[in-house]
Write a protein that holds these residues in place. Sequence first.
Motif, PDB file in Angstrom:
ATOM      1  N   GLY A 247       0.733  -1.255   0.064  1.00  0.00           N
ATOM      2  CA  GLY A 247      -0.085   0.051  -0.079  1.00  0.00           C
ATOM      3  C   GLY A 247       0.768   1.343   0.111  1.00  0.00           C
ATOM      4  N   GLU A 248       2.254   1.491   0.067  1.00  0.00           N
ATOM      5  CA  GLU A 248       2.677   2.347   0.180  1.00  0.00           C
ATOM      6  C   GLU A 248       2.784   3.037  -1.595  1.00  0.00           C
ATOM      7  OE1 GLU A 248       7.538   3.747   0.701  1.00  0.00           O
ATOM      8  OE2 GLU A 248       6.685   2.187   1.964  1.00  0.00           O
ATOM      9  N   LYS A 249       2.666   4.452  -1.514  1.00  0.00           N
ATOM     10  CA  LYS A 249       2.286   5.170  -2.700  1.00  0.00           C
ATOM     11  C   LYS A 249       3.583   5.865  -3.089  1.00  0.00           C
ATOM     12  CE  LYS A 249      -2.193   4.435  -2.524  1.00  0.00           C
ATOM     13  NZ  LYS A 249      -2.858   3.885  -3.685  1.00  0.00           N
ATOM     14  N   GLY A 250       3.557   6.275  -4.474  1.00  0.00           N
ATOM     15  CA  GLY A 250       4.626   7.155  -5.151  1.00  0.00           C
ATOM     16  C   GLY A 250       5.958   6.597  -5.290  1.00  0.00           C
ATOM     17  N   ILE A 251       5.869   5.077  -5.432  1.00  0.00           N
ATOM     18  CA  ILE A 251       6.990   4.329  -5.653  1.00  0.00           C
ATOM     19  C   ILE A 251       7.411   4.091  -6.925  1.00  0.00           C
ATOM     20  CG2 ILE A 251       8.263   2.193  -5.254  1.00  0.00           C
ATOM     21  CD1 ILE A 251       7.052   2.141  -2.596  1.00  0.00           C
ATOM     22  N   VAL A 252       8.508   4.636  -7.553  1.00  0.00           N
ATOM     23  CA  VAL A 252       8.517   4.777  -8.962  1.00  0.00           C
ATOM     24  C   VAL A 252      10.138   4.100  -9.244  1.00  0.00           C
ATOM     25  CG1 VAL A 252       8.922   6.109 -11.197  1.00  0.00           C
ATOM     26  CG2 VAL A 252       7.217   6.692  -9.628  1.00  0.00           C
ATOM     27  N   GLU A 253      10.249   3.279 -10.287  1.00  0.00           N
ATOM     28  CA  GLU A 253      11.426   2.790 -10.739  1.00  0.00           C
ATOM     29  C   GLU A 253      11.153   2.480 -12.248  1.00  0.00           C
ATOM     30  OE1 GLU A 253      15.461   1.137  -9.122  1.00  0.00           O
ATOM     31  OE2 GLU A 253      14.177   2.803  -8.908  1.00  0.00           O
ATOM     32  N   PRO A 254      12.380   2.481 -13.046  1.00  0.00           N
ATOM     33  CA  PRO A 254      12.212   1.728 -14.347  1.00  0.00           C
ATOM     34  C   PRO A 254      11.977   0.409 -14.314  1.00  0.00           C
ATOM     35  CG  PRO A 254      13.851   3.544 -14.391  1.00  0.00           C
ATOM     36  CD  PRO A 254      13.501   3.262 -12.775  1.00  0.00           C
ATOM     37  N   SER A 255      11.555  -0.072 -15.078  1.00  0.00           N
ATOM     38  CA  SER A 255      11.215  -1.541 -15.354  1.00  0.00           C
ATOM     39  C   SER A 255      10.728  -1.899 -17.038  1.00  0.00           C
ATOM     40  CB  SER A 255      10.252  -2.352 -14.582  1.00  0.00           C
ATOM     41  OG  SER A 255      10.185  -3.597 -14.597  1.00  0.00           O
ATOM     42  N   TYR A 256      11.486  -3.018 -17.335  1.00  0.00           N
ATOM     43  CA  TYR A 256      11.151  -3.619 -18.646  1.00  0.00           C
ATOM     44  C   TYR A 256       9.609  -4.356 -18.635  1.00  0.00           C
ATOM     45  CZ  TYR A 256      12.312  -5.954 -23.248  1.00  0.00           C
ATOM     46  OH  TYR A 256      12.493  -6.394 -24.469  1.00  0.00           O
ATOM     47  N   VAL A 257       8.722  -3.672 -19.148  1.00  0.00           N
ATOM     48  CA  VAL A 257       7.220  -4.058 -19.238  1.00  0.00           C
ATOM     49  C   VAL A 257       6.638  -4.354 -20.647  1.00  0.00           C
ATOM     50  CG1 VAL A 257       6.864  -3.309 -16.813  1.00  0.00           C
ATOM     51  CG2 VAL A 257       6.445  -1.757 -18.707  1.00  0.00           C
ATOM     52  N   TYR A 258       5.428  -4.831 -20.562  1.00  0.00           N
ATOM     53  CA  TYR A 258       4.791  -5.359 -21.961  1.00  0.00           C
ATOM     54  C   TYR A 258       3.693  -3.927 -21.915  1.00  0.00           C
ATOM     55  CZ  TYR A 258       1.573  -7.068 -25.339  1.00  0.00           C
ATOM     56  OH  TYR A 258       0.536  -7.414 -26.196  1.00  0.00           O
ATOM     57  N   LEU A 259       4.162  -3.084 -22.790  1.00  0.00           N
ATOM     58  CA  LEU A 259       3.448  -1.539 -22.926  1.00  0.00           C
ATOM     59  C   LEU A 259       2.172  -1.698 -23.245  1.00  0.00           C
ATOM     60  CD1 LEU A 259       6.467   0.504 -24.697  1.00  0.00           C
ATOM     61  CD2 LEU A 259       5.554   0.454 -22.506  1.00  0.00           C
ATOM     62  N   PRO A 260       1.433  -2.515 -24.169  1.00  0.00           N
ATOM     63  CA  PRO A 260       0.249  -2.590 -24.662  1.00  0.00           C
ATOM     64  C   PRO A 260      -0.657  -3.009 -23.523  1.00  0.00           C
ATOM     65  CG  PRO A 260       1.465  -3.646 -26.489  1.00  0.00           C
ATOM     66  CD  PRO A 260       2.355  -3.404 -25.070  1.00  0.00           C
ATOM     67  N   GLY A 261      -0.060  -3.770 -22.406  1.00  0.00           N
ATOM     68  CA  GLY A 261      -0.658  -4.290 -21.404  1.00  0.00           C
ATOM     69  C   GLY A 261      -0.820  -3.433 -20.110  1.00  0.00           C
ATOM     70  N   VAL A 262      -0.286  -2.238 -20.081  1.00  0.00           N
ATOM     71  CA  VAL A 262      -0.220  -1.740 -18.924  1.00  0.00           C
ATOM     72  C   VAL A 262      -0.704  -0.076 -18.907  1.00  0.00           C
ATOM     73  CG1 VAL A 262       1.746  -2.847 -17.654  1.00  0.00           C
ATOM     74  CG2 VAL A 262       2.289  -0.685 -19.364  1.00  0.00           C
ATOM     75  N   PRO A 263      -1.116   0.537 -18.031  1.00  0.00           N
ATOM     76  CA  PRO A 263      -1.852   1.721 -17.966  1.00  0.00           C
ATOM     77  C   PRO A 263      -0.740   2.815 -18.544  1.00  0.00           C
ATOM     78  CG  PRO A 263      -2.492   0.934 -16.045  1.00  0.00           C
ATOM     79  CD  PRO A 263      -1.614  -0.040 -16.709  1.00  0.00           C
ATOM     80  N   GLY A 264      -1.075   3.584 -19.533  1.00  0.00           N
ATOM     81  CA  GLY A 264      -0.245   4.561 -20.280  1.00  0.00           C
ATOM     82  C   GLY A 264       0.771   4.055 -21.290  1.00  0.00           C
ATOM     83  N   GLY A 265       0.779   2.728 -21.425  1.00  0.00           N
ATOM     84  CA  GLY A 265       1.864   2.077 -22.282  1.00  0.00           C
ATOM     85  C   GLY A 265       1.665   2.374 -23.670  1.00  0.00           C
TER      86      GLY A 265
END
Length: 330
Positions: A247-265
């Motif tokens: 539940g901790e908020k505001g955590i950001v780190e780069p990661s290699y993800v499947y863009l079409p399947g994630v919000p904003g991707g």
Amino acid sequence: MVKAVVAGASGGIGQPLSLLLKADPNVTELALYDVVNTPGVAADLSHISSPATVTGYLPKDDGLKQALTGADVVVIPAGIPRKPGMTRDDLFKINAGIVQGLIEGIAQYAPKAYILIISNPVNSTVPIAAEVLKRANVFDPKRLFGVTTLDVVRAETFVASINGNKNPSETTIPVIGGHSGETIVPLFSQAKPPVNIPADKLDALVNRVQFGGDEVVKAKDGAGSATLSMAYAGYRFAQKVIKASKGEKGIVEPSYVYLPGVPGGESIAKTTQVDFFSVPVELGVDGVEKVIDVVSSANDHEKKLLEAAYTGLKDNISKGVEFVRNPPQK
């Protein structure tokens, strides 16, 4: 209650990564899996006075099933280093096969777990994982991550050696693209707080971030690659996923993800023309809450680097997808 699993726990990355996870107060159960030595590694770690209980499993006696059942986070550093006389293609086939087998196990025994892939080549092993999970009808793109944090850690460290910052991790530098050579693109223009890099040092700095692993291989004189720094980077990302899951908020780190399947991707996928890409990811209880578009803000120098990254990534991604769809002949 957090159950973390390390698949490949007996190796050069797996052991220090397991140590760091054992020391994490948020981890209540740590399951180690590998083809050799895991009971011994688990026994050793179990003497450390932190909350997590530790168990070690081998393939026999349904070890993979026991390790994965109930898992919240699975970190995969499994694989072998390249040995003398072995081509990169030989290495790819072996490590791709190892990752495929582990992901098949996750699909069966821990389909809701956050999956963090360290096994190289990440540019290809993450697409392999996605294909396997799709086949099993359990693919959640928000929970599949390629760990590219070592590139971020290197960028922070190497910039500090130029600007004299005593604590490198206080600088946030987006490192995007992929996780090998020219596919790694550090966006120094978007560092926070801003960093001043002399023009005559920029190219060398970018190259050092892209090929920092070569420094370690050379220094180890054939005795290994970047295992300790990778274990630290893998833990740093796993720790952030765990904190966000609680539940901790505001955590950001780069990661290699499947863009079409994630919000904003979707918009980033249109720009990059690739489906898998490392970008800053905001983490939440369900994994990827949203991705942050830093691509469109790249300066002219960085855009040239990105063009080379797109070309390399297209080949790497298709190689991973093809491995699953048309398996190589034994």
